[in-house]
Each structure stands twice: as C-alpha cells, then as structure tokens.
Design an enzyme around this catalytic site. Structure first.
Site, PDB file in Angstrom:
ATOM      1  CB  CYS A   1      -7.027 -36.924 -42.404  1.00  0.00           C
ATOM      2  SG  CYS A   1      -5.779 -35.494 -42.057  1.00  0.00           S
TER       3      CYS A   1
ATOM      4  CG  HIS B   1       3.291 -31.699 -45.626  1.00  0.00           C
ATOM      5  ND1 HIS B   1       2.326 -31.614 -46.258  1.00  0.00           N
ATOM      6  CD2 HIS B   1       3.242 -32.317 -44.940  1.00  0.00           C
ATOM      7  CE1 HIS B   1       0.917 -32.049 -45.504  1.00  0.00           C
ATOM      8  NE2 HIS B   1       2.346 -32.288 -43.943  1.00  0.00           N
TER       9      HIS B   1
HETATM   10  C1  LIG Z   1      -1.452 -30.995 -41.561  1.00  0.00           C
HETATM   11  C2  LIG Z   1      -1.357 -30.954 -39.838  1.00  0.00           C
HETATM   12  C3  LIG Z   1      -0.510 -31.858 -39.155  1.00  0.00           C
HETATM   13  C4  LIG Z   1       0.382 -32.894 -39.488  1.00  0.00           C
HETATM   14  O1  LIG Z   1       1.963 -32.289 -39.910  1.00  0.00           O
HETATM   15  P1  LIG Z   1       2.344 -34.179 -41.265  1.00  0.00           P
HETATM   16  O2  LIG Z   1       3.981 -33.266 -41.054  1.00  0.00           O
HETATM   17  O3  LIG Z   1       0.613 -33.873 -42.182  1.00  0.00           O
HETATM   18  O4  LIG Z   1       1.782 -34.878 -39.650  1.00  0.00           O
HETATM   19  C5  LIG Z   1      -0.865 -31.764 -37.296  1.00  0.00           C
HETATM   20  N1  LIG Z   1      -1.422 -30.405 -37.174  1.00  0.00           N
HETATM   21  C6  LIG Z   1      -2.194 -29.335 -37.949  1.00  0.00           C
HETATM   22  C7  LIG Z   1      -3.052 -28.444 -37.408  1.00  0.00           C
HETATM   23  C8  LIG Z   1      -1.981 -29.962 -39.401  1.00  0.00           C
HETATM   24  O5  LIG Z   1      -2.108 -28.704 -40.328  1.00  0.00           O
END
Ligand SMILES: *Cc1c(COP(=O)(O)O)cnc(C)c1O
Length: 398
Positions: A327, A204
């Site tokens: 978050c 995503h």
């Molecule tokens: C968004 C993000 C995640 C988490 O990914 P998800 O698919 O939302 O669980 C982990 N590490 C970094 C650096 C991110 O930007």
C-alpha cells in the site's frame, strides 16, 4: 499476461484456488439472481449466501447472525472502528486503544476520529513486534470505548497475544476488535473462546476473490451502519450481495481454517530454510520475533541495499516479493511497521518481505535462495553507502 514464476507475496494477495473458482462459477453464469428477489433464481442466490454465512460462522466459532459480508477487509475495519466509536460516544466513551503498527485500514479511520475529538492511545510493539497484554490493561480507562489490535502483522508476521487481550477486555467491559486479515488460516481462531467482539477478514488473502470481506460482530452490540440503503445483511449493510465472491469466500475460509496445521507443518521447514540461508549473508537483520510469527512470513533488512532495487532485481528473475507494505510503495517513507520496531530509516529502506502460501514449493524457495545472495552482493557493490557501512562509518543494526 506476464508470468511470474515464483510468487512469494501472499501477504499482498493470493491466487484464487481451483476449488473456490469452481464454487463461484455457477453464480457468475446461470445463478446470477439477486438474493432479494422472491422467485427461484433469487431464492437460490439467497440460499448460497446463507450457506456461506454458515461456513464463516463455523470457521470463526460464532453464530450466523453475527456474520456480515462487506466489500473488503478495509471496509470491515472502518465499520468496526467508526461504528463502535459512534455507539460508545453516546455513552460518553471516546477513548480508543490500538497499536502503532496496525494496517492503515485501522490507523487512518482512527486518525479521522482524532480529528473529531476522539482520543487514541497507540501502544508500542517493542523490538520484537509484539504488543504486551499488560500494556493494554494499563491503558484501559473508564472512558475507553474500544481496543483494536491486529491478530498478526501484515509486514513482519508477528502474532499478538489476542486471547490474553480478549480476556482483559472482557474483564474490564471494553469492546475488543481484531483485524485478523493476515492471521486467518495461519493461526487457530475462535472468537468466543478468545473473547473477540469483532473480527475483520478479507477473501483475497485466503485464495478467494478480491473485493469481499467479513466483519463478525458479537450480537451483544448493535453498531450503527457504515453503508445505508437497502435491507441487505439484516438491514445492517446495504448493497446487493456479491454472491459469487461470498460463495468463494465461504469455501476459502472453510479450507483455510481446516488446513492450518498441515499448512504450518509444510511451511515451517521452508521458513527455517530461508532463515538459515539468508542469515548467512553479511549484515542482515530479521524483522519481528523469530518464534512468535506466522510460518508463512519472513521479513529481513539488508544494510546497504535499497528495497525497491532488490524487488526489481528479483522480478527480473521471475520472483515476486515485497518491500515494506504494498500500500505504501510509491511513497519514499519507510514503512511505519519497520520504524515501529526501532529500525533506523536507512535500514528500513532495505527490507524484503517473503510471504508464502500452501502453494509455495521447496523448489521455489530454492530458486529464491539461489539468486538472493548474488543480488544483494551486486546491489551493494553499486551502493556508495556500502563502503562506509563496512568501514563502520555509518549506521549499524545493533
Ligand atoms: C490486506 C489487509 C487489509 C485490507 O484488506 P482489503 O480486503 O485489501 O481491503 C487489512 N488489514 C490487513 C492486516 C491486511 O493485510
């Protein structure tokens, strides 16, 4: 649905691209088979998953049997860290090296491991938001099981010396994992050339669907499973495959890695334009190194401004951006990333992250720059602190 005119929060999530949606649709409609089923509908789904696996392997420079589909970037990070910890504990190695400004999907599993008796070294990232490779080298001990350092930071966009760290880990025989969720599609990555043993990414953040990720694992290592159950993913990660999302991720990753140079050539002038305009505002500070950062990211702190108020004012203008990390919004603590580069609490609170994608246009940037100085001035005029700040009676960024 509410229309945001201008989306500058691509580090939080991205829109699904037309090409990705088009590739996914057949598997949401007539191609809904379970890849584990032996009849044609199932076999076709299995072929689609394996085609996506090949796309991921080509994009990362690894073999297809080193690619595992997961439910998200967080799962990939958890699996890499908890799996490696368990694997290496059996060999008496219970020390892990990371940095202070990792994503919580890395930091929280490490905290859990600390409670179980593992020891974690948190390397500093200094004022520029960059880990020093020599710090990694100096921290490695005979009992070091894992080095996990993110490729690019999600809040301040700084790029870490991953190839150098990879070379050090290879020389010392330590497993090296990188969370490349933000870096993918922004910098050139080849896991073999850069000596990366494990890499996490998420669909995503690169114009695929939410809820689908990848963990690349060097075939030298057999991590214990994080999710047990069926025989999916060669017995290593149970759960019926999210076929449409996996197909979309394959397409998105192929696109993202093929278009890095053209995307950066487009975004760099936009980044420069925003930087030049915003730095003209009184008492503003760029967070993270000016050069060693992704072209898609800018992160500023404005003295005497409250980040949440700034976001709400921008939202009223139809502009979506972020302050700190998505978050942690809702919590009053300033982001651990901004604190890690030495910002005082008060100043970390007044931060704005602008994150662009290949769909960002100059018109959108202009619209932001047209309203931002006025919003800052308005918020400061309402701030009881601002008067003290300009009189020099309170904190100031050096
Ligand atoms: C968004 C993000 C995640 C988490 O990914 P998800 O698919 O939302 O669980 C982990 N590490 C970094 C650096 C991110 O930007």
């Amino acid at each position: 649905m509410l229309k945001t005119r201008i989306y500058l929060d691509n580090a939080a999530t991205t829109k699904v691209s037309d090409k990705v949606l088009e590739a996914m649709l057949p598997y949401l409609k007539e191609g809904y088979g379970n890849p584990s089923s032996i009849y044609t509908l199932g076999r076709e789904a299995a072929i689609a998953v394996n085609n996506a696996r090949k796309q991921v392997a080509d994009a990362l420079g690894c073999e297809e049997n080193e690619v595992y589909f997961t439910s998200c970037g967080s799962e990939s990070d958890n699996w890499a860290i908890k799996g490696t910890a368990k694997l290496m504990a059996a060999k008496g190695k219970k020390h892990i090296i990371t940095s202070v400004f990792e994503h919580h999907a890395v930091l929280h599993p490490l905290k859990a491991l600390e409670k179980e008796g593992y020891e974690v070294t948190y390397l500093p990232v200094y004022e520029n938001g960059v880990v020093k490779a020599e710090d990694v080298a100096n921290a490695i001990r005979p009992d070091t099981a894992l080095v996990t350092i993110m490729y690019a930071n999600n809040e301040i966009g700084t790029i870490q010396p991953i190839a150098e760290i990879g070379a050090i880990c290879k020389e010392k025989g330590v497993i090296f994992h990188t969370d490349a969720v933000q870096a993918i599609g922004n910098v050139h990555i080849n896991v073999k050339e850069q000596n990366i043993d494990m890499l996490s990414l998420s669909g995503h953040k690169i114009h695929a669907q939410k809820g689908c990720g990848v963990l690349y694992i060097n075939k030298k290592y057999r991590l214990p499973n994080l999710i047990d159950g069926g025989a999916q993913e060669r017995n290593r990660r149970a759960g019926t495959e999210n076929v449409p999302a996996i197909v979309g991720l394959g397409v998105a990753l192929t696109e993202a890695t093929a278009n890095i140079d053209s995307k950066n050539a487009k975004l760099k002038p936009l980044q420069d334009k925003i930087y030049d305009a915003v730095m003209k505002i009184d008492r503003v500070h760029l967070n993270g190194d000016r050069e060693r950062r992704m072209a898609s990211n800018l992160n500023f702190s404005f003295e005497g401004v409250e980040g949440e108020s700034l976001l709400l004012q921008l939202d009223l203008q139809g502009i979506a951006a972020s302050s700190g990390s998505a978050c942690t919004s809702g919590s009053l603590d300033p982001s651990h990333v901004l604190l890690s580069i030495g910002l005082p609490h008060e100043i970390a609170h007044g931060s704005l992250r602008i994150s662009m994608s290949e769909y960002t246009t100059e018109e959108e940037v202009d619209a932001l720059l047209q309203v931002l100085p006025e919003i800052i001035a308005k918020l400061r005029s309402m701030s009881p602190l601002w008067e003290h700040i300009i009189k020099g009676e309170t904190f100031k960024i050096k």
